[in-house]
Motif scaffolding. Structure first.
Motif, PDB file in Angstrom:
ATOM      1  N   TYR A  10      14.557 -30.727  41.996  1.00 20.44           N
ATOM      2  CA  TYR A  10      13.980 -31.956  42.531  1.00 20.44           C
ATOM      3  C   TYR A  10      12.877 -32.431  41.603  1.00 20.44           C
ATOM      4  CZ  TYR A  10      11.552 -27.952  44.563  1.00 20.44           C
ATOM      5  OH  TYR A  10      10.951 -26.737  44.747  1.00 20.44           O
ATOM      6  N   GLU A  12       9.102 -34.206  40.622  1.00 18.38           N
ATOM      7  CA  GLU A  12       7.727 -33.820  40.963  1.00 18.38           C
ATOM      8  C   GLU A  12       7.246 -34.405  42.285  1.00 18.38           C
ATOM      9  OE1 GLU A  12       4.755 -33.256  38.355  1.00 18.38           O
ATOM     10  OE2 GLU A  12       6.008 -32.518  36.757  1.00 18.38           O
ATOM     11  N   TYR A  15       8.608 -32.700  46.569  1.00 22.41           N
ATOM     12  CA  TYR A  15       8.351 -31.337  47.044  1.00 22.41           C
ATOM     13  C   TYR A  15       8.784 -31.143  48.492  1.00 22.41           C
ATOM     14  CZ  TYR A  15       5.815 -30.419  42.781  1.00 22.41           C
ATOM     15  OH  TYR A  15       5.488 -30.237  41.471  1.00 22.41           O
ATOM     16  N   TYR A  16       9.031 -32.240  49.188  1.00 15.83           N
ATOM     17  CA  TYR A  16       9.512 -32.129  50.563  1.00 15.83           C
ATOM     18  C   TYR A  16      10.867 -31.427  50.623  1.00 15.83           C
ATOM     19  CZ  TYR A  16      12.357 -36.212  49.365  1.00 15.83           C
ATOM     20  OH  TYR A  16      13.242 -37.060  48.769  1.00 15.83           O
ATOM     21  N   HIS A  18      11.733 -28.648  49.001  1.00 14.42           N
ATOM     22  CA  HIS A  18      11.425 -27.221  49.198  1.00 14.42           C
ATOM     23  C   HIS A  18      10.942 -26.973  50.626  1.00 14.42           C
ATOM     24  CE1 HIS A  18      10.208 -23.135  48.305  1.00 14.42           C
ATOM     25  NE2 HIS A  18       9.095 -23.389  48.968  1.00 14.42           N
ATOM     26  N   ASN A  19      10.085 -27.851  51.130  1.00 11.91           N
ATOM     27  CA  ASN A  19       9.592 -27.703  52.503  1.00 11.91           C
ATOM     28  C   ASN A  19      10.738 -27.786  53.503  1.00 11.91           C
ATOM     29  OD1 ASN A  19       7.034 -27.532  51.466  1.00 11.91           O
ATOM     30  ND2 ASN A  19       6.550 -29.679  51.824  1.00 11.91           N
ATOM     31  N   ARG A  32      10.886 -20.158  45.485  1.00 20.53           N
ATOM     32  CA  ARG A  32      10.644 -21.157  44.448  1.00 20.53           C
ATOM     33  C   ARG A  32      10.835 -20.454  43.111  1.00 20.53           C
ATOM     34  NH1 ARG A  32       7.272 -26.107  44.758  1.00 20.53           N
ATOM     35  NH2 ARG A  32       7.291 -25.505  46.933  1.00 20.53           N
ATOM     36  N   LYS A  35       8.734 -24.841  38.991  1.00 25.13           N
ATOM     37  CA  LYS A  35       7.928 -25.913  39.575  1.00 25.13           C
ATOM     38  C   LYS A  35       8.787 -26.919  40.338  1.00 25.13           C
ATOM     39  CE  LYS A  35       4.522 -29.351  38.253  1.00 25.13           C
ATOM     40  NZ  LYS A  35       3.826 -29.982  37.136  1.00 25.13           N
ATOM     41  N   ASN A  36      10.000 -27.161  39.838  1.00 19.59           N
ATOM     42  CA  ASN A  36      10.871 -28.176  40.440  1.00 19.59           C
ATOM     43  C   ASN A  36      12.233 -27.625  40.860  1.00 19.59           C
ATOM     44  OD1 ASN A  36       8.848 -29.991  39.950  1.00 19.59           O
ATOM     45  ND2 ASN A  36       9.784 -30.838  38.119  1.00 19.59           N
ATOM     46  N   SER A  38      14.236 -24.590  43.637  1.00 21.08           N
ATOM     47  CA  SER A  38      14.180 -23.551  44.663  1.00 21.08           C
ATOM     48  C   SER A  38      15.562 -22.956  44.849  1.00 21.08           C
ATOM     49  CB  SER A  38      13.700 -24.134  45.993  1.00 21.08           C
ATOM     50  OG  SER A  38      12.403 -24.641  45.874  1.00 21.08           O
TER      51      SER A  38
END
Length: 69
Positions: A10, A12, A15-16, A18-19, A32, A35-36, A38
């Motif tokens: 995904y 930058e 991040y939603y 990953h959430n 994770r 950084k981008n 998961s």
């Protein structure tokens, strides 16, 4: 038991994603890996039950593997 793993990437400002994986992971595990990106993994009785949920990430999946081909 069957094993499933998939990796999503995904941007930058997304991040939603990953959430969302953390919130909807069901019986699996989310980690994770960068950084981008998961990774989701799970051991389930029938991997086909997860297919509709996995499809919601279709444009973001960079790698996917099922133990039951």
């Amino acid at each position: 038991m069957e094993h499933i793993e998939f990796t999503v990437s995904y941007e930058e400002d997304e991040y939603y994603i990953h959430n969302r994986l953390e919130r909807e992971k069901r019986c699996g595990k989310v980690e994770r890996i960068s950084k981008n990106a998961s990774k989701f993994s799970a051991d389930v009785y029938n991997t086909s039950e997860l297919i509709p949920w996995i499809r919601t990430f279709i444009c973001r999946i960079t790698e996917i593997s099922f133990s039951n081909k």
